[in-house]
Design an enzyme around this catalytic site. Structure first.
Site, short mmCIF file in Angstrom:
data_model
loop_
_atom_site.label_atom_id
_atom_site.label_comp_id
_atom_site.label_asym_id
_atom_site.label_seq_id
_atom_site.Cartn_x
_atom_site.Cartn_y
_atom_site.Cartn_z
N LYS A 87 -18.32 -3.84 -78.13
CA LYS A 87 -17.29 -3.94 -79.17
C LYS A 87 -15.89 -3.75 -78.59
O LYS A 87 -14.97 -4.50 -78.89
CB LYS A 87 -17.51 -2.87 -80.26
CG LYS A 87 -18.89 -2.90 -80.88
CD LYS A 87 -19.05 -1.82 -81.93
CE LYS A 87 -18.90 -0.39 -81.44
NZ LYS A 87 -19.95 0.04 -80.48
N ARG A 119 -16.59 8.40 -69.27
CA ARG A 119 -16.43 9.19 -70.49
C ARG A 119 -17.47 10.31 -70.52
O ARG A 119 -18.62 10.10 -70.14
CB ARG A 119 -16.65 8.30 -71.73
CG ARG A 119 -15.42 7.57 -72.16
CD ARG A 119 -15.64 6.51 -73.20
NE ARG A 119 -16.59 6.81 -74.26
CZ ARG A 119 -16.91 5.96 -75.23
NH1 ARG A 119 -16.34 4.75 -75.26
NH2 ARG A 119 -17.78 6.26 -76.15
N ARG A 153 -26.39 9.65 -79.47
CA ARG A 153 -25.44 8.64 -79.99
C ARG A 153 -26.18 7.49 -80.64
O ARG A 153 -25.77 7.00 -81.70
CB ARG A 153 -24.55 8.11 -78.84
CG ARG A 153 -23.50 9.11 -78.42
CD ARG A 153 -22.80 8.68 -77.16
NE ARG A 153 -22.02 7.47 -77.32
CZ ARG A 153 -21.54 6.75 -76.31
NH1 ARG A 153 -21.74 7.16 -75.07
NH2 ARG A 153 -20.84 5.66 -76.53
N ARG A 168 -17.95 3.64 -89.79
CA ARG A 168 -19.21 4.03 -89.18
C ARG A 168 -20.17 4.65 -90.17
O ARG A 168 -21.27 5.03 -89.82
CB ARG A 168 -18.92 5.06 -88.09
CG ARG A 168 -19.12 4.56 -86.69
CD ARG A 168 -18.68 5.68 -85.79
NE ARG A 168 -19.31 5.61 -84.52
CZ ARG A 168 -18.71 5.17 -83.43
NH1 ARG A 168 -17.50 4.71 -83.48
NH2 ARG A 168 -19.36 5.19 -82.28
N ARG A 193 -20.55 2.27 -67.48
CA ARG A 193 -19.17 2.03 -67.92
C ARG A 193 -18.18 2.96 -67.22
O ARG A 193 -18.43 4.14 -67.02
CB ARG A 193 -19.05 2.25 -69.42
CG ARG A 193 -17.58 2.21 -69.89
CD ARG A 193 -17.41 2.23 -71.37
NE ARG A 193 -18.33 3.12 -72.02
CZ ARG A 193 -18.72 2.98 -73.28
NH1 ARG A 193 -18.28 1.99 -74.00
NH2 ARG A 193 -19.56 3.84 -73.80
#
Ligand code: AP5
Length: 233
Positions: free
Chosen positions: A30, A177, A188, A105, A144
């Site tokens: 996203k 992160r 998550r 969300r 990531r």
């Protein structure tokens, strides 16, 4: 500066003039695509995750409340997120539309957003659902790396920077992160399934939902998203 990959003659001078929502699980792509679409239409990319991380970095009261919750991979309470979003979309740079990444969300957030958009004179949002096999997500999330300066997104397996751990755009340091550690990925994904996935049915019922195959390459997804947004204007 890295280009969007969309040919110059495809650039659309017409304003976006609406809210576009990117909906999908963590790691679906996203943020990567929201940056591209926002650059294309020259509108703000509104990532609630980035806004919260900024608050944490600055040590604001909101950041202090959000930090332990995000570290556990849970959702920050609606009461905190909604105030932050309402304030942001009232800013003048949002006048010609914006791209939401990671918001709404929960169904409560979506209902509030509908009222907020109406109050600010926007037409109903367009929702792009990133459909992807969950088995692909772990590699995307743990691989990531984000630029500390401009927030550009890389992946050490799929989309590495040209220079080791430095951003191609601004030379900023690339960091991982805290919630991208393997042990936080499970919580998550669970939060997504329980609290966010119901939005797929919610927006489908409203006739707003468009699906993209998020397992394809970044360029292929980019083109699918652009086709949807242009076709729905
Ligand atoms: P947030 O920052 O929004 O994270 P997320 O939704 O979990 O999504 P991600 O950022 O993990 O993934 P993405 O889909 O953006 O993927 P990306 O493009 O980076 O939220 C973080 C936390 O903040 C939440 O857990 C919550 O605590 C809190 N929060 C935020 N918003 C909230 C809200 N509204 N309410 C309550 N709490 C909220 O890509 C992932 C990787 O894959 C990258 O390495 C990328 O390079 C790579 N990649 C991307 N596309 C492709 C592709 N097509 N092929 C191969 N690799 C790809």
């Amino acid at each position: 500066m890295k280009t969007s990959g969309i040919a110059a003659d495809q650039r659309c001078p017409k304003p976006l003039d609406r809210a576009v929502i990117f909906l999908g699980p963590p790691g679906a792509g996203k943020g990567t695509q929201a940056k591209e679409l926002a650059r294309f239409f020259r509108v703000p990319h509104l990532s609630t995750g980035d806004m919260l991380r900024e608050n944490i970095a600055q040590g604001t009261p909101l950041g202090i409340q959000a930090a332990p919750i995000m570290k556990r991979g849970e959702l920050v309470p609606d009461s905190l997120v909604l105030k932050m979003v309402a304030h942001r979309i009232e800013q003048p740079d949002c006048m010609h539309g914006f791209v939401f990444d990671g918001f709404p969300r929960t169904v409560a957030q979506a209902q509030y957003l509908m009222i907020l958009l109406r109050q600010n004179g926007y037409k109903p949002a367009l929702v792009v659902h990133f459909v992807i096999d969950p088995a692909l997500l772990l590699r995307r999330i743990t691989g990531r790396r984000m630029c500390k300066v401009g927030g550009e997104i890389y992946n050490i397996y799929e989309r590495p920077p040209q220079c080791d751990l430095r951003c191609d755009h601004d030379g900023g340091e690339l960091i991982q992160r805290p919630d991208d550690r393997e042990e936080v990925v499970g919580p998550r994904l669970l939060a997504y399934q329980r609290q966010t996935e119901p939005l797929v049915a919610y927006y489908r019922r409203l006739g707003r939902l468009h699906e993209v195959n998020a397992a394809k390459s970044v360029d292929q997804v980019k083109q699918e998203v652009l086709d949807i947004v242009r076709g729905s204007r």
